[in-house]
Design a protein around this motif. Structure first.
Motif, PDB file in Angstrom:
ATOM      1  N   GLY A 239      87.557  30.489  24.280  1.00 34.49           N
ATOM      2  CA  GLY A 239      87.934  30.347  22.876  1.00 34.49           C
ATOM      3  C   GLY A 239      87.999  28.769  22.094  1.00 34.49           C
ATOM      4  O   GLY A 239      88.199  27.834  23.503  1.00 34.49           O
ATOM      5  N   ALA A 240      88.462  28.531  21.031  1.00 31.57           N
ATOM      6  CA  ALA A 240      88.579  27.104  20.693  1.00 31.57           C
ATOM      7  C   ALA A 240      89.025  26.547  21.467  1.00 31.57           C
ATOM      8  O   ALA A 240      90.541  27.334  21.215  1.00 31.57           O
ATOM      9  N   VAL A 241      89.738  25.346  21.593  1.00 31.11           N
ATOM     10  CA  VAL A 241      90.782  24.473  22.409  1.00 31.11           C
ATOM     11  C   VAL A 241      91.855  24.580  21.351  1.00 31.11           C
ATOM     12  O   VAL A 241      93.001  24.559  21.006  1.00 31.11           O
ATOM     13  N   ASP A 242      91.441  23.919  20.143  1.00 33.07           N
ATOM     14  CA  ASP A 242      92.127  23.550  18.819  1.00 33.07           C
ATOM     15  C   ASP A 242      92.338  24.859  18.132  1.00 33.07           C
ATOM     16  O   ASP A 242      91.362  26.048  17.711  1.00 33.07           O
ATOM     17  N   ARG A 243      93.279  25.416  17.875  1.00 34.42           N
ATOM     18  CA  ARG A 243      94.197  27.093  17.525  1.00 34.42           C
ATOM     19  C   ARG A 243      94.473  26.686  16.074  1.00 34.42           C
ATOM     20  O   ARG A 243      94.532  27.413  15.256  1.00 34.42           O
TER      21      ARG A 243
ATOM     22  N   ASP B 245      89.137  32.072  11.380  1.00 36.81           N
ATOM     23  CA  ASP B 245      90.104  32.009  12.537  1.00 36.81           C
ATOM     24  C   ASP B 245      89.711  31.282  13.660  1.00 36.81           C
ATOM     25  O   ASP B 245      88.152  31.597  13.543  1.00 36.81           O
ATOM     26  N   PRO B 246      90.666  30.689  14.246  1.00 36.42           N
ATOM     27  CA  PRO B 246      89.689  29.688  15.864  1.00 36.42           C
ATOM     28  C   PRO B 246      89.523  30.934  16.539  1.00 36.42           C
ATOM     29  O   PRO B 246      89.161  32.343  15.909  1.00 36.42           O
ATOM     30  N   ARG B 247      88.259  30.459  17.133  1.00 35.27           N
ATOM     31  CA  ARG B 247      87.415  31.332  17.837  1.00 35.27           C
ATOM     32  C   ARG B 247      88.446  31.815  19.131  1.00 35.27           C
ATOM     33  O   ARG B 247      88.998  30.584  19.897  1.00 35.27           O
ATOM     34  N   ASP B 248      88.095  33.060  19.335  1.00 33.62           N
ATOM     35  CA  ASP B 248      89.219  33.800  20.732  1.00 33.62           C
ATOM     36  C   ASP B 248      87.498  33.627  21.470  1.00 33.62           C
ATOM     37  O   ASP B 248      86.517  33.506  21.465  1.00 33.62           O
TER      38      ASP B 248
ATOM     39  N   ALA C  57      77.294  14.786  24.012  1.00 28.78           N
ATOM     40  CA  ALA C  57      77.184  16.346  25.048  1.00 28.78           C
ATOM     41  C   ALA C  57      77.981  16.933  24.050  1.00 28.78           C
ATOM     42  O   ALA C  57      78.081  17.622  23.139  1.00 28.78           O
ATOM     43  N   GLU C  58      77.185  17.805  24.863  1.00 30.61           N
ATOM     44  CA  GLU C  58      77.518  19.570  24.528  1.00 30.61           C
ATOM     45  C   GLU C  58      78.871  20.228  23.800  1.00 30.61           C
ATOM     46  O   GLU C  58      80.028  20.277  24.362  1.00 30.61           O
ATOM     47  N   LYS C  59      79.022  21.492  22.316  1.00 37.31           N
ATOM     48  CA  LYS C  59      80.295  21.531  22.189  1.00 37.31           C
ATOM     49  C   LYS C  59      80.887  22.504  23.218  1.00 37.31           C
ATOM     50  O   LYS C  59      80.108  22.922  23.632  1.00 37.31           O
ATOM     51  N   ASP C  60      81.947  22.958  22.793  1.00 38.52           N
ATOM     52  CA  ASP C  60      82.406  24.128  23.623  1.00 38.52           C
ATOM     53  C   ASP C  60      81.333  25.115  23.410  1.00 38.52           C
ATOM     54  O   ASP C  60      81.828  26.739  24.020  1.00 38.52           O
ATOM     55  N   VAL C  61      81.353  25.314  21.936  1.00 37.06           N
ATOM     56  CA  VAL C  61      80.167  26.415  21.925  1.00 37.06           C
ATOM     57  C   VAL C  61      79.019  27.167  22.352  1.00 37.06           C
ATOM     58  O   VAL C  61      78.788  28.260  22.804  1.00 37.06           O
ATOM     59  N   ASN C  62      78.911  25.958  22.957  1.00 34.97           N
ATOM     60  CA  ASN C  62      78.136  25.945  23.787  1.00 34.97           C
ATOM     61  C   ASN C  62      78.026  26.511  26.464  1.00 34.97           C
ATOM     62  O   ASN C  62      76.992  26.455  26.533  1.00 34.97           O
ATOM     63  N   HIS C  63      79.292  26.760  25.722  1.00 41.29           N
ATOM     64  CA  HIS C  63      79.919  26.504  27.533  1.00 41.29           C
ATOM     65  C   HIS C  63      79.655  28.154  27.971  1.00 41.29           C
ATOM     66  O   HIS C  63      80.735  28.384  26.772  1.00 41.29           O
ATOM     67  N   TRP C  64      79.443  28.404  28.497  1.00 43.01           N
ATOM     68  CA  TRP C  64      80.222  29.678  29.503  1.00 43.01           C
ATOM     69  C   TRP C  64      80.258  29.439  30.820  1.00 43.01           C
ATOM     70  O   TRP C  64      80.156  28.372  31.236  1.00 43.01           O
ATOM     71  N   GLU C  65      80.562  30.536  31.723  1.00 45.34           N
ATOM     72  CA  GLU C  65      81.086  30.496  32.391  1.00 45.34           C
ATOM     73  C   GLU C  65      80.425  32.184  33.208  1.00 45.34           C
ATOM     74  O   GLU C  65      80.778  33.385  32.338  1.00 45.34           O
TER      75      GLU C  65
END
Length: 271
Positions: free
Chosen positions: A76-80, A88-91, A258-266
């Motif tokens: 989820g988004a670090v900025d809540r 709402d902030p992304r979970d 650099a890619e934003k966290d919406v592109n980050h997966w694990e």
């Protein structure tokens, strides 16, 4: 003196047709119940198909391998901070399959062309657990490497559909609401269903090329044909499973390119 001639037992109007209609409706209901075709019965059947709990693979060496059963999670988004009253902030969420609602209750497994969303349910089920497949069956057991081509498939007992995307055009292959490159699951494999893993840090991308992909490491899932990264959109859409995040193939960059966290997966695995 007036006499009241009507009471509930008096037959008025098309009384015979009404009685026959009620009898036919009851017979139809009983016949559907015997065949298990009632909606409530079909809903209970979902527990053995798309809501079926599955066991994801365990990693012994800390890396992801071909043939492993994994979940693909986006943190989820670090900025809540809530910047809008209706957003709402992304979970935390993970990639999931969306079957057509009209087809979902009758199907014995995940089949046909299916949509994709990101669900907040992080428990492994048949709709959010996937298999890492290679173009050659002999690759099973080999580690998945950065830059190596692979298919992301639903489980073998769930149709083994492949994650697909294509260039957005005026006529199709785009998310109708977001106007970005759509993603779906399809039965046929090919170049449009081929993906690769890239390092999330652009300064280390060349150095990590060819190295095994660690489980639970932050990665990019890149579409080979269009060079777009799998992305969780901040908007939520109504699905048969509730409100879930939209998914697209779209690279979003910050001010540092650099890619934003919406592109980050694990890759989520046991152990």
């Amino acid at each position: 003196m007036s006499v009241r001639t009507y009471n509930p037992s008096v037959r008025v109007g098309n009384w015979n047709e009404d009685i026959c209609l009620e009898e036919d409706m009851l017979k139809h209901f009983l016949a559907k119940r015997e065949k298990g075709e009632l909606l409530i019965q079909k809903s209970h059947g979902l527990a053995t198909t798309i809501f079926q709990n599955v066991e994801i693979s365990s990693t012994k060496d800390g890396f992801v391998h071909f043939g492993d059963t994994v979940m693909l999670k986006n943190n989820g988004a670090v900025d809540r901070t809530k910047y809008s009253h209706d957003v709402d902030p992304r979970d935390d969420s993970c990639l999931a399959v969306n079957m057509d609602e009209g087809q979902m209750h009758d199907a014995k497994q995940i089949e046909g062309n299916c949509g994709v969303s990101a669900t907040r349910n992080l428990s492994p089920t048949a709709r959010n657990a996937f298999c890492i497949c290679g173009p050659d069956a002999s690759m099973v057991g080999e580690p998945l490497r950065y830059g190596q081509h692979f298919w992301l498939c639903t489980l073998s007992d769930q149709g083994q559909l492949k994650l697909r995307s294509d260039t957005s055009t005026l006529w199709g292959s785009s998310n109708k609401k977001q106007r970005c490159q759509a993603v779906s699951f399809v039965p046929e494999g090919g170049w449009l269903t081929t993906w690769r893993i890239l390092c999330y840090d652009p300064q280390l991308r060349i150095e990590t090329e060819g190295l095994p992909v660690p489980a639970s490491a932050k990665i990019l899932v890149n579409h080979c044909k269009t060079n777009q990264n799998l992305c969780v959109l901040p908007s939520a859409a109504r699905t048969p499973f509730g409100f879930e995040y939209n998914i697209a193939a779209m690279t979003q960059l910050n001010s540092h390119k650099a890619e934003k966290d919406v592109n980050h997966w694990e890759f989520v695995m046991n152990g």
